[in-house]
Design a protein around this motif. Structure first.
Motif, PDB file in Angstrom:
ATOM      1  N   SER A 204      21.143  12.326   4.751  1.00  0.00           N
ATOM      2  CA  SER A 204      20.550  11.687   3.575  1.00  0.00           C
ATOM      3  C   SER A 204      21.212  10.354   3.253  1.00  0.00           C
ATOM      4  O   SER A 204      20.529   9.352   3.006  1.00  0.00           O
ATOM      5  CB  SER A 204      20.659  12.616   2.358  1.00  0.00           C
ATOM      6  N   THR A 205      22.546  10.331   3.242  1.00  0.00           N
ATOM      7  CA  THR A 205      23.270   9.126   2.852  1.00  0.00           C
ATOM      8  C   THR A 205      24.573   9.028   3.639  1.00  0.00           C
ATOM      9  O   THR A 205      25.235  10.038   3.885  1.00  0.00           O
ATOM     10  CB  THR A 205      23.602   9.132   1.345  1.00  0.00           C
ATOM     11  N   VAL A 206      24.924   7.808   4.036  1.00  0.00           N
ATOM     12  CA  VAL A 206      26.221   7.504   4.626  1.00  0.00           C
ATOM     13  C   VAL A 206      26.970   6.580   3.667  1.00  0.00           C
ATOM     14  O   VAL A 206      26.412   5.575   3.208  1.00  0.00           O
ATOM     15  CB  VAL A 206      26.061   6.839   6.004  1.00  0.00           C
ATOM     16  N   THR A 207      28.217   6.921   3.368  1.00  0.00           N
ATOM     17  CA  THR A 207      29.025   6.111   2.457  1.00  0.00           C
ATOM     18  C   THR A 207      30.255   5.601   3.188  1.00  0.00           C
ATOM     19  O   THR A 207      31.034   6.395   3.729  1.00  0.00           O
ATOM     20  CB  THR A 207      29.465   6.928   1.231  1.00  0.00           C
ATOM     21  N   ASP A 208      30.430   4.249   3.215  1.00  0.00           N
ATOM     22  CA  ASP A 208      31.571   3.689   3.930  1.00  0.00           C
ATOM     23  C   ASP A 208      32.836   3.791   3.074  1.00  0.00           C
ATOM     24  O   ASP A 208      32.774   4.156   1.890  1.00  0.00           O
ATOM     25  CB  ASP A 208      31.288   2.251   4.373  1.00  0.00           C
ATOM     26  N   PRO A 209      34.013   3.507   3.650  1.00  0.00           N
ATOM     27  CA  PRO A 209      35.268   3.642   2.901  1.00  0.00           C
ATOM     28  C   PRO A 209      35.333   2.806   1.636  1.00  0.00           C
ATOM     29  O   PRO A 209      36.088   3.138   0.709  1.00  0.00           O
ATOM     30  CB  PRO A 209      36.331   3.196   3.918  1.00  0.00           C
ATOM     31  N   ALA A 210      34.544   1.730   1.565  1.00  0.00           N
ATOM     32  CA  ALA A 210      34.547   0.882   0.370  1.00  0.00           C
ATOM     33  C   ALA A 210      33.597   1.398  -0.711  1.00  0.00           C
ATOM     34  O   ALA A 210      33.524   0.830  -1.800  1.00  0.00           O
ATOM     35  CB  ALA A 210      34.178  -0.549   0.744  1.00  0.00           C
ATOM     36  N   GLY A 211      32.840   2.454  -0.402  1.00  0.00           N
ATOM     37  CA  GLY A 211      31.950   3.038  -1.396  1.00  0.00           C
ATOM     38  C   GLY A 211      30.510   2.591  -1.307  1.00  0.00           C
ATOM     39  O   GLY A 211      29.682   3.006  -2.134  1.00  0.00           O
ATOM     40  N   ALA A 212      30.149   1.766  -0.312  1.00  0.00           N
ATOM     41  CA  ALA A 212      28.763   1.330  -0.170  1.00  0.00           C
ATOM     42  C   ALA A 212      27.937   2.420   0.504  1.00  0.00           C
ATOM     43  O   ALA A 212      28.395   3.067   1.450  1.00  0.00           O
ATOM     44  CB  ALA A 212      28.698   0.037   0.644  1.00  0.00           C
ATOM     45  N   ASP A 213      26.697   2.605   0.000  1.00  0.00           N
ATOM     46  CA  ASP A 213      25.807   3.649   0.527  1.00  0.00           C
ATOM     47  C   ASP A 213      24.765   3.049   1.458  1.00  0.00           C
ATOM     48  O   ASP A 213      24.284   1.912   1.255  1.00  0.00           O
ATOM     49  CB  ASP A 213      25.095   4.369  -0.621  1.00  0.00           C
ATOM     50  N   TYR A 214      24.354   3.870   2.463  1.00  0.00           N
ATOM     51  CA  TYR A 214      23.394   3.419   3.467  1.00  0.00           C
ATOM     52  C   TYR A 214      22.345   4.501   3.724  1.00  0.00           C
ATOM     53  O   TYR A 214      22.638   5.699   3.690  1.00  0.00           O
ATOM     54  CB  TYR A 214      24.095   3.107   4.796  1.00  0.00           C
ATOM     55  N   ARG A 215      21.135   4.009   3.992  1.00  0.00           N
ATOM     56  CA  ARG A 215      20.095   4.889   4.506  1.00  0.00           C
ATOM     57  C   ARG A 215      20.269   4.984   6.021  1.00  0.00           C
ATOM     58  O   ARG A 215      20.657   4.017   6.671  1.00  0.00           O
ATOM     59  CB  ARG A 215      18.702   4.361   4.181  1.00  0.00           C
ATOM     60  N   ALA A 216      19.927   6.138   6.579  1.00  0.00           N
ATOM     61  CA  ALA A 216      20.077   6.352   8.024  1.00  0.00           C
ATOM     62  C   ALA A 216      18.729   6.630   8.670  1.00  0.00           C
ATOM     63  O   ALA A 216      17.878   7.313   8.087  1.00  0.00           O
ATOM     64  CB  ALA A 216      21.025   7.518   8.281  1.00  0.00           C
ATOM     65  N   SER A 217      18.522   6.109   9.871  1.00  0.00           N
ATOM     66  CA  SER A 217      17.333   6.395  10.672  1.00  0.00           C
ATOM     67  C   SER A 217      17.779   6.914  12.037  1.00  0.00           C
ATOM     68  O   SER A 217      18.556   6.233  12.735  1.00  0.00           O
ATOM     69  CB  SER A 217      16.473   5.140  10.855  1.00  0.00           C
ATOM     70  N   PHE A 218      17.307   8.086  12.420  1.00  0.00           N
ATOM     71  CA  PHE A 218      17.713   8.668  13.700  1.00  0.00           C
ATOM     72  C   PHE A 218      17.238   7.783  14.844  1.00  0.00           C
ATOM     73  O   PHE A 218      16.097   7.308  14.865  1.00  0.00           O
ATOM     74  CB  PHE A 218      17.129  10.070  13.851  1.00  0.00           C
ATOM     75  N   ALA A 219      18.130   7.569  15.829  1.00  0.00           N
ATOM     76  CA  ALA A 219      17.804   6.697  16.956  1.00  0.00           C
ATOM     77  C   ALA A 219      17.773   7.452  18.284  1.00  0.00           C
ATOM     78  O   ALA A 219      16.797   7.352  19.038  1.00  0.00           O
ATOM     79  CB  ALA A 219      18.808   5.545  17.030  1.00  0.00           C
ATOM     80  N   GLU A 220      18.843   8.188  18.608  1.00  0.00           N
ATOM     81  CA  GLU A 220      18.907   8.882  19.885  1.00  0.00           C
ATOM     82  C   GLU A 220      19.992   9.941  19.826  1.00  0.00           C
ATOM     83  O   GLU A 220      20.843   9.932  18.928  1.00  0.00           O
ATOM     84  CB  GLU A 220      19.212   7.903  21.024  1.00  0.00           C
ATOM     85  N   GLY A 221      19.964  10.857  20.808  1.00  0.00           N
ATOM     86  CA  GLY A 221      20.965  11.910  20.807  1.00  0.00           C
ATOM     87  C   GLY A 221      21.205  12.469  22.197  1.00  0.00           C
ATOM     88  O   GLY A 221      20.377  12.335  23.105  1.00  0.00           O
ATOM     89  N   THR A 222      22.354  13.090  22.363  1.00  0.00           N
ATOM     90  CA  THR A 222      22.693  13.825  23.575  1.00  0.00           C
ATOM     91  C   THR A 222      23.251  15.179  23.160  1.00  0.00           C
ATOM     92  O   THR A 222      23.683  15.363  22.016  1.00  0.00           O
ATOM     93  CB  THR A 222      23.738  13.087  24.428  1.00  0.00           C
ATOM     94  N   ALA A 223      23.249  16.146  24.076  1.00  0.00           N
ATOM     95  CA  ALA A 223      23.678  17.498  23.718  1.00  0.00           C
ATOM     96  C   ALA A 223      24.320  18.185  24.902  1.00  0.00           C
ATOM     97  O   ALA A 223      24.053  17.860  26.068  1.00  0.00           O
ATOM     98  CB  ALA A 223      22.490  18.315  23.208  1.00  0.00           C
ATOM     99  N   ARG A 224      25.173  19.176  24.574  1.00  0.00           N
ATOM    100  CA  ARG A 224      25.793  20.048  25.560  1.00  0.00           C
ATOM    101  C   ARG A 224      25.676  21.481  25.064  1.00  0.00           C
ATOM    102  O   ARG A 224      25.806  21.748  23.866  1.00  0.00           O
ATOM    103  CB  ARG A 224      27.271  19.699  25.752  1.00  0.00           C
ATOM    104  N   VAL A 225      25.417  22.405  25.999  1.00  0.00           N
ATOM    105  CA  VAL A 225      25.397  23.834  25.698  1.00  0.00           C
ATOM    106  C   VAL A 225      26.196  24.539  26.782  1.00  0.00           C
ATOM    107  O   VAL A 225      26.035  24.256  27.978  1.00  0.00           O
ATOM    108  CB  VAL A 225      23.963  24.406  25.649  1.00  0.00           C
ATOM    109  N   ALA A 226      27.065  25.462  26.354  1.00  0.00           N
ATOM    110  CA  ALA A 226      27.919  26.194  27.292  1.00  0.00           C
ATOM    111  C   ALA A 226      28.700  25.243  28.190  1.00  0.00           C
ATOM    112  O   ALA A 226      28.925  25.511  29.376  1.00  0.00           O
ATOM    113  CB  ALA A 226      27.091  27.172  28.128  1.00  0.00           C
ATOM    114  N   GLY A 227      29.096  24.108  27.638  1.00  0.00           N
ATOM    115  CA  GLY A 227      29.913  23.153  28.364  1.00  0.00           C
ATOM    116  C   GLY A 227      29.171  22.266  29.329  1.00  0.00           C
ATOM    117  O   GLY A 227      29.792  21.461  30.020  1.00  0.00           O
ATOM    118  N   ALA A 228      27.852  22.367  29.382  1.00  0.00           N
ATOM    119  CA  ALA A 228      27.061  21.574  30.328  1.00  0.00           C
ATOM    120  C   ALA A 228      26.125  20.639  29.582  1.00  0.00           C
ATOM    121  O   ALA A 228      25.551  21.003  28.546  1.00  0.00           O
ATOM    122  CB  ALA A 228      26.261  22.485  31.260  1.00  0.00           C
TER     123      ALA A 228
END
Length: 324
Positions: free
Chosen positions: A235-259
């Motif tokens: 929903s929200t990402v907040t940086d160390p300075a306190g600023a908030d950001y909207r996020a949009s999913f771009a890409e992903g990778t995954a592992r299952v059982a170590g593979a």
């Protein structure tokens, strides 16, 4: 190519039974009566009552009801009579399909038979498209025999269930184990961001341990197949300075059982642009099994312009499938 488990028990099919399957229902004689020989079967009546057994196959639960032996029975407009010194046994079946078609079977037929001594009398073949998957037949037995149980073969693996409650399910035994497979579980804890930031996210995951997967087949003896389906919304990402950001999913990778999961099918989730869902599979594994995801999200400042505006944050996290 799907792997199949070898049959663990071979039953001889009487030639008469095979002939019945090829020729269909017996033609009634001129007087409206038909006599069956041992090992033959014919279309049966509805409403069979008797001893019921439940056979679980990857596509659902088949309830088979074996009625009491009789000398005569009416099926439709035909009167069926038992062989000399023998009996007729009415048998009905009904398949209650599972609704999780993306996880369970539906890609193979179920061959259903009743067991009489060392012989198997075929009842029906339930196809993956059979609707409704319910019917009945009458099986003829001789005077020294009895229906002992039911045989169900799905994609090469045969199960034998006795009318006395016994069960030899082999590699399908996991289908009978009570489990909370597929129930949503919380997976919101433990996620980390790079570059570092505070995350406001929700995550649920559904997991299944299965002896059979469509397109894969039955698992090897002593192992299982695992399906993991996480769904995350950032929903929200907040940086160390306190600023908030909207996020949009771009890409992903995954592992299952170590593979690594090659070509993991990441999609935008139910939470919109800031979410993803993915289905992950691991075959022939031992439990427990870990799963890990790295997902990239592009950030935009909610107010003004923060130092992470236009940058990508990578989330990493996961969980464990412990099994029963």
């Amino acid at each position: 190519m799907a792997r199949t488990a070898p049959d663990r028990r071979t039953h001889a099919l009487p030639a008469a039974a095979v002939a019945v399957l090829l020729l269909g229902a017996l033609t009634a004689c001129g007087d409206g009566a038909s006599s069956l020989e041992p090992g033959e079967s014919a279309a049966g009546p509805g409403g069979v009552t008797g001893t019921a057994v439940e056979v679980r196959v990857p596509s659902g639960t088949i309830t088979v009801t074996v009625g009491a032996p009789v000398e005569q029975i009416t099926s439709g407009s035909r009167e069926l009579t038992a062989p000399d010194g023998g009996a007729l046994v009415p048998v009905s079946w009904s398949l209650e399909r599972y609704q999780t078609s993306g996880v369970t079977g539906f890609d193979a037929e179920t061959e259903l038979a009743v067991l009489v001594g060392d012989d198997a009398t075929p009842l029906t073949t339930i196809t993956d498209a059979a609707t409704p998957a319910t019917d009945s037949r009458v099986v003829a037995i001789d005077g020294t025999a009895a229906v002992d149980g039911v045989s169900a073969t799905y994609d090469g693996l045969e199960q034998v269930l006795g009318l006395d409650g016994s069960r030899d399910a082999g590699g399908a035994e996991e289908l009978y184990a009570p489990a909370a497979d597929g129930e949503p579980q919380d997976c919101s804890q433990g996620w980390e961001a790079s570059p570092g930031a505070d995350l406001d996210l929700t995550c649920t995951v559904r997991a299944w341990t299965l002896p059979y997967l469509p397109g894969v087949g039955w698992s090897d003896e002593g192992s299982t197949h695992v399906v993991v389906a996480p769904d995350l919304t950032l929903s929200t990402v907040t940086d160390p300075a306190g600023a908030d950001y909207r996020a949009s999913f771009a890409e992903g990778t995954a592992r299952v059982a170590g593979a690594d999961v090659e070509g993991a099918p990441f999609e935008e989730g139910l939470g919109g642009a800031g979410s993803f869902s993915v289905r992950l599979e691991a075959t022939d594994v031992d439990l427990p099994v870990t799963w890990d995801v790295e997902a990239g999200f592009d950030l935009r400042s909610r107010v003004g312009r923060g130092p992470l505006d236009g940058r990508r944050v990578v989330l990493s996290g996961g969980g464990t499938v412990a099994g029963g």
